[in-house]
Design a protein around this motif. Sequence first.
Motif, PDB file in Angstrom:
ATOM      1  N   GLN A  71       0.823  -1.198   0.000  1.00  0.00           N
ATOM      2  CA  GLN A  71       0.000   0.000   0.000  1.00  0.00           C
ATOM      3  C   GLN A  71       0.860   1.254   0.000  1.00  0.00           C
ATOM      4  N   SER A  72       1.957   1.233   0.758  1.00  0.00           N
ATOM      5  CA  SER A  72       2.850   2.401   0.751  1.00  0.00           C
ATOM      6  C   SER A  72       3.526   2.544  -0.610  1.00  0.00           C
ATOM      7  N   GLN A  73       3.869   1.430  -1.241  1.00  0.00           N
ATOM      8  CA  GLN A  73       4.456   1.503  -2.589  1.00  0.00           C
ATOM      9  C   GLN A  73       3.437   2.050  -3.586  1.00  0.00           C
ATOM     10  N   ILE A  74       2.189   1.619  -3.462  1.00  0.00           N
ATOM     11  CA  ILE A  74       1.137   2.133  -4.347  1.00  0.00           C
ATOM     12  C   ILE A  74       0.981   3.638  -4.143  1.00  0.00           C
ATOM     13  N   LEU A  75       0.976   4.053  -2.885  1.00  0.00           N
ATOM     14  CA  LEU A  75       0.869   5.474  -2.592  1.00  0.00           C
ATOM     15  C   LEU A  75       2.041   6.250  -3.189  1.00  0.00           C
ATOM     16  N   GLU A  76       3.252   5.732  -3.029  1.00  0.00           N
ATOM     17  CA  GLU A  76       4.437   6.382  -3.605  1.00  0.00           C
ATOM     18  C   GLU A  76       4.333   6.463  -5.124  1.00  0.00           C
ATOM     19  N   GLN A  77       3.881   5.362  -5.737  1.00  0.00           N
ATOM     20  CA  GLN A  77       3.748   5.346  -7.198  1.00  0.00           C
ATOM     21  C   GLN A  77       2.651   6.315  -7.650  1.00  0.00           C
ATOM     22  N   THR A  78       1.584   6.418  -6.869  1.00  0.00           N
ATOM     23  CA  THR A  78       0.507   7.353  -7.204  1.00  0.00           C
ATOM     24  C   THR A  78       1.009   8.789  -7.120  1.00  0.00           C
ATOM     25  N   VAL A  79       1.749   9.097  -6.079  1.00  0.00           N
ATOM     26  CA  VAL A  79       2.330  10.439  -5.936  1.00  0.00           C
ATOM     27  C   VAL A  79       3.276  10.717  -7.098  1.00  0.00           C
ATOM     28  N   GLU A  80       4.088   9.742  -7.452  1.00  0.00           N
ATOM     29  CA  GLU A  80       5.024   9.887  -8.577  1.00  0.00           C
ATOM     30  C   GLU A  80       4.260  10.089  -9.879  1.00  0.00           C
ATOM     31  N   LEU A  81       3.166   9.351 -10.058  1.00  0.00           N
ATOM     32  CA  LEU A  81       2.344   9.491 -11.258  1.00  0.00           C
ATOM     33  C   LEU A  81       1.761  10.899 -11.345  1.00  0.00           C
ATOM     34  N   GLU A  82       1.259  11.382 -10.225  1.00  0.00           N
ATOM     35  CA  GLU A  82       0.706  12.746 -10.212  1.00  0.00           C
ATOM     36  C   GLU A  82       1.789  13.770 -10.535  1.00  0.00           C
ATOM     37  N   ARG A  83       2.979  13.562 -10.005  1.00  0.00           N
ATOM     38  CA  ARG A  83       4.096  14.481 -10.285  1.00  0.00           C
ATOM     39  C   ARG A  83       4.445  14.454 -11.762  1.00  0.00           C
ATOM     40  N   VAL A  84       4.509  13.246 -12.335  1.00  0.00           N
ATOM     41  CA  VAL A  84       4.862  13.114 -13.760  1.00  0.00           C
ATOM     42  C   VAL A  84       3.762  13.716 -14.640  1.00  0.00           C
ATOM     43  N   LYS A  85       2.488  13.520 -14.263  1.00  0.00           N
ATOM     44  CA  LYS A  85       1.385  14.112 -15.026  1.00  0.00           C
ATOM     45  C   LYS A  85       1.477  15.631 -15.010  1.00  0.00           C
ATOM     46  N   SER A  86       1.748  16.139 -13.810  1.00  0.00           N
ATOM     47  CA  SER A  86       1.877  17.592 -13.665  1.00  0.00           C
ATOM     48  C   SER A  86       3.023  18.114 -14.519  1.00  0.00           C
ATOM     49  N   GLU A  87       4.133  17.392 -14.477  1.00  0.00           N
ATOM     50  CA  GLU A  87       5.301  17.790 -15.283  1.00  0.00           C
ATOM     51  C   GLU A  87       4.973  17.699 -16.775  1.00  0.00           C
ATOM     52  N   TYR A  88       4.246  16.671 -17.158  1.00  0.00           N
ATOM     53  CA  TYR A  88       3.846  16.486 -18.558  1.00  0.00           C
ATOM     54  C   TYR A  88       2.956  17.643 -19.026  1.00  0.00           C
ATOM     55  N   ILE A 145       4.555  24.434 -22.254  1.00  0.00           N
ATOM     56  CA  ILE A 145       5.786  25.046 -22.780  1.00  0.00           C
ATOM     57  C   ILE A 145       5.903  24.760 -24.272  1.00  0.00           C
ATOM     58  N   GLU A 146       5.586  23.504 -24.651  1.00  0.00           N
ATOM     59  CA  GLU A 146       5.667  23.138 -26.065  1.00  0.00           C
ATOM     60  C   GLU A 146       4.685  23.976 -26.884  1.00  0.00           C
ATOM     61  N   SER A 147       3.463  24.121 -26.375  1.00  0.00           N
ATOM     62  CA  SER A 147       2.481  24.908 -27.135  1.00  0.00           C
ATOM     63  C   SER A 147       2.900  26.372 -27.210  1.00  0.00           C
ATOM     64  N   GLU A 148       3.477  26.903 -26.124  1.00  0.00           N
ATOM     65  CA  GLU A 148       3.964  28.291 -26.156  1.00  0.00           C
ATOM     66  C   GLU A 148       5.106  28.437 -27.160  1.00  0.00           C
ATOM     67  N   GLN A 149       6.011  27.480 -27.158  1.00  0.00           N
ATOM     68  CA  GLN A 149       7.139  27.554 -28.102  1.00  0.00           C
ATOM     69  C   GLN A 149       6.655  27.390 -29.543  1.00  0.00           C
ATOM     70  N   GLN A 150       5.653  26.498 -29.703  1.00  0.00           N
ATOM     71  CA  GLN A 150       5.105  26.319 -31.043  1.00  0.00           C
ATOM     72  C   GLN A 150       4.450  27.624 -31.505  1.00  0.00           C
ATOM     73  N   GLU A 151       3.799  28.292 -30.604  1.00  0.00           N
ATOM     74  CA  GLU A 151       3.161  29.565 -30.918  1.00  0.00           C
ATOM     75  C   GLU A 151       4.210  30.616 -31.273  1.00  0.00           C
ATOM     76  N   ILE A 152       5.298  30.617 -30.505  1.00  0.00           N
ATOM     77  CA  ILE A 152       6.402  31.576 -30.793  1.00  0.00           C
ATOM     78  C   ILE A 152       6.985  31.270 -32.157  1.00  0.00           C
ATOM     79  N   TYR A 171       2.884  20.583 -17.735  1.00  0.00           N
ATOM     80  CA  TYR A 171       3.741  21.773 -17.795  1.00  0.00           C
ATOM     81  C   TYR A 171       4.544  21.789 -19.092  1.00  0.00           C
ATOM     82  N   LEU A 172       5.090  20.630 -19.452  1.00  0.00           N
ATOM     83  CA  LEU A 172       5.881  20.553 -20.681  1.00  0.00           C
ATOM     84  C   LEU A 172       5.005  20.761 -21.913  1.00  0.00           C
ATOM     85  N   GLN A 173       3.761  20.277 -21.857  1.00  0.00           N
ATOM     86  CA  GLN A 173       2.852  20.503 -22.985  1.00  0.00           C
ATOM     87  C   GLN A 173       2.565  21.991 -23.143  1.00  0.00           C
TER      88      GLN A 173
END
Length: 130
Positions: A92-109, A115-122, A111-113
């Motif tokens: 359960q603690s591993q699942i929680l850690e993986q869930t937190v990591e997934l949320e972090r990666v989604k958030s980062e993704y 940035i990509e759309s802003e750069q594409q616009e530029i 954010y990167l999207q």
Amino acid sequence: MEELHKAGLYMDEIYRLRVQDPTIANQTIELRQECLEYSRNLQVFKKFGEDFYKISSNFAKDVENEKLRAIGTQNQLKTMAKQRQTEQQVYQSQILEQTVELERVKSEYQYLQRIESEQQEIINNFLMNQ
């Protein structure tokens, strides 16, 4: 014959001279035989008692051994249950850690999207201005 009785002497059925009354002598013999029979029966009873004691002692030892084995098995089951519970908590603690990591990666993704759309616009603005 009465003279013999007065003197304390008696004649038995085969006309032997006795110092004891023949009826009392017969009763004494019967009593002795009954006592011997009682003694034999008592010995048999004693043997049965000893055999019963041996059997019950062996049975008690077997019961005690089975009791100890059952307690050991019960303790083993409790240990296994605790181990499963511990493993479940770890998972359960591993699942929680993986869930937190997934949320972090989604958030980062996301954010990167952005940035990509802003750069594409530029890039699109730059190409259009040229």
